[in-house]
Write an enzyme that holds these catalytic residues in place. Structure first.
Site, PDB file in Angstrom:
ATOM      1  N   MET A   1       0.838  -1.200   0.000  1.00 34.86           N
ATOM      2  CA  MET A   1       0.000   0.000   0.000  1.00 34.86           C
ATOM      3  C   MET A   1       0.878   1.258   0.000  1.00 34.86           C
ATOM      4  O   MET A   1       0.416   2.350   0.340  1.00 34.86           O
ATOM      5  CB  MET A   1      -0.937   0.000   1.206  1.00 34.86           C
TER       6      MET A   1
ATOM      7  N   HIS B   1       9.373  -3.478   3.466  1.00 32.47           N
ATOM      8  CA  HIS B   1       8.997  -3.684   2.064  1.00 32.47           C
ATOM      9  C   HIS B   1      10.245  -3.941   1.214  1.00 32.47           C
ATOM     10  O   HIS B   1      10.244  -4.820   0.345  1.00 32.47           O
ATOM     11  CB  HIS B   1       8.289  -2.445   1.511  1.00 32.47           C
TER      12      HIS B   1
ATOM     13  N   LYS C   1       4.874 -10.031   9.237  1.00 31.68           N
ATOM     14  CA  LYS C   1       4.273  -8.958  10.031  1.00 31.68           C
ATOM     15  C   LYS C   1       2.743  -9.070  10.035  1.00 31.68           C
ATOM     16  O   LYS C   1       2.089  -8.830  11.039  1.00 31.68           O
ATOM     17  CB  LYS C   1       4.727  -7.623   9.445  1.00 31.68           C
TER      18      LYS C   1
HETATM   19  P1  AMP Z   1       1.516  -2.958   3.472  1.00 32.87           P
HETATM   20  O1  AMP Z   1       2.069  -1.914   2.552  1.00 32.87           O
HETATM   21  O2  AMP Z   1       1.529  -2.561   4.904  1.00 32.87           O
HETATM   22  O3  AMP Z   1       0.203  -3.511   2.985  1.00 32.87           O
HETATM   23  O4  AMP Z   1       2.546  -4.162   3.401  1.00 32.87           O
HETATM   24  C1  AMP Z   1       2.915  -4.736   2.170  1.00 32.87           C
HETATM   25  C2  AMP Z   1       3.678  -6.020   2.448  1.00 32.87           C
HETATM   26  O5  AMP Z   1       4.842  -5.709   3.204  1.00 32.87           O
HETATM   27  C3  AMP Z   1       2.855  -7.018   3.280  1.00 32.87           C
HETATM   28  O6  AMP Z   1       3.104  -8.332   2.786  1.00 32.87           O
HETATM   29  C4  AMP Z   1       3.406  -6.824   4.658  1.00 32.87           C
HETATM   30  O7  AMP Z   1       3.274  -7.964   5.483  1.00 32.87           O
HETATM   31  C5  AMP Z   1       4.863  -6.525   4.358  1.00 32.87           C
HETATM   32  N1  AMP Z   1       5.465  -5.823   5.497  1.00 32.87           N
HETATM   33  C6  AMP Z   1       4.976  -4.752   6.159  1.00 32.87           C
HETATM   34  N2  AMP Z   1       5.767  -4.422   7.193  1.00 32.87           N
HETATM   35  C7  AMP Z   1       6.789  -5.310   7.192  1.00 32.87           C
HETATM   36  C8  AMP Z   1       7.943  -5.518   8.011  1.00 32.87           C
HETATM   37  N3  AMP Z   1       8.193  -4.738   9.066  1.00 32.87           N
HETATM   38  N4  AMP Z   1       8.786  -6.527   7.697  1.00 32.87           N
HETATM   39  C9  AMP Z   1       8.529  -7.332   6.636  1.00 32.87           C
HETATM   40  N5  AMP Z   1       7.465  -7.201   5.815  1.00 32.87           N
HETATM   41  C10 AMP Z   1       6.602  -6.211   6.085  1.00 32.87           C
END
Ligand code: AMP
Length: 283
Positions: A30, A37, A149
């Protein structure tokens, strides 16, 4: 770096890659990207000639009183991070592109979506499953990378991928943390300096619970009590849940047996910011 805006163009890029025998890794996000990421993007880039990073703040996974409108958006900085992490393509569609006029389909994965995040955020996982399905149709990946996460999300996506027969390998990578243990999250940007100071208590609670299990604690209730005790002693958290669950189903864990995979999961609010984190441990 060229930013792909339409599903048609994205599918064309994917088709061309496949024709040339090049595999595609994808990282759905997102935006408001951070080092968590970046770790997913780098891993994908080390295995696939194409790494497509989608940047799409998905309205259908936010509840009516959640932070969709104020969710941080920073496409220019995101593109920079994607380039630095060896991503090759950015897919950043508009809301209208993903949900055109008259859109009437929703994907519901039953079972695991009914507890924890699903119980506290009704409809959240329908939004996640639906958008991941649309993103897979657009990006046509061989492999998709997700972070531990969002542990429950990875279980939902794995179930959906299997049930709908997507030819996509789902790879889950470890949570990246700041030096004090706080899991990196786009939402950490909402925290005031004082809240940021308290936020690592969530990780401390998870570590204490994990230590109790490694020292032989066999009661799930006791493990949960340890987490609640640490979270409430700070006096700043509203705890949505702090639970010990069976690792692959997220069913409540009553008695812990040696060798069991236990997922410890916390969701707690600091002021108006809701944070989630988890650890998976083997008893
Ligand atoms: P988001 O943008 O928050 O929807 O996250 C996109 C992807 O990045 C999802 O698969 C999350 O689980 C992963 N993600 C978010 N935060 C972390 C983190 N601290 N470490 C590893 N992966 C992450």
């Amino acid at each position: 770096m060229h930013i792909i805006k339409t599903i048609a163009e994205m599918q064309q890029v994917a088709r061309d890659a496949r024709r040339e025998g090049r595999t595609i890794g994808c990282v759905p996000t997102m935006g408001s990207l951070h080092d968590g990421h970046a770790s997913l993007i780098r891993e994908s880039a080390s295995h696939h000639p194409l790494t497509v990073v989608s940047v799409f703040v998905n309205p259908t996974q936010f509840g009516p009183h959640e932070d969709f409108a104020k969710y941080p958006r920073s496409l220019d900085a995101d593109v920079q991070l994607i380039r630095n992490s060896c991503g090759t393509h950015v897919f950043a569609p508009t809301v209208e592109e993903i949900y055109p006029e008259g859109f009437a389909t929703s994907i519901h994965v039953s079972g695991v979506t009914e507890v924890l995040e699903g119980a506290h955020r009704p409809g959240h996982f329908d939004g996640v499953a639906t958008v991941v399905c649309k993103l897979f149709q657009a990006m046509r990946p061989d492999e998709a990378y997700f972070g531990q996460k969002d542990l429950q999300q990875t279980i939902v996506v794995q179930r959906m991928t299997k049930d709908l027969g997507f030819p996509v390998t789902i790879t889950v990578l470890p949570t990246r943390r700041d030096d004090d243990g706080l899991a990196m999250s786009s939402r950490n940007a909402y925290l005031s300096p004082d809240e940021r100071h308290h936020a690592p208590t969530i990780y401390k609670a998870l570590v204490a619970a994990s230590r109790a299990i490694s020292l032989g604690e066999t009661s799930g209730r006791e493990v949960e009590r340890i987490m609640h005790h640490i979270l409430t002693s700070d006096g700043v958290f509203d705890v949505d849940y702090a639970v010990a669950c069976v690792g692959d189903t997220l069913a409540p864990c009553v008695t812990i047996h040696p060798g069991d995979q236990i997922a410890l999961l916390i969701a707690a609010r600091l002021g108006t910011t809701r944070l989630i984190d988890n650890l998976v441990v083997t008893a």
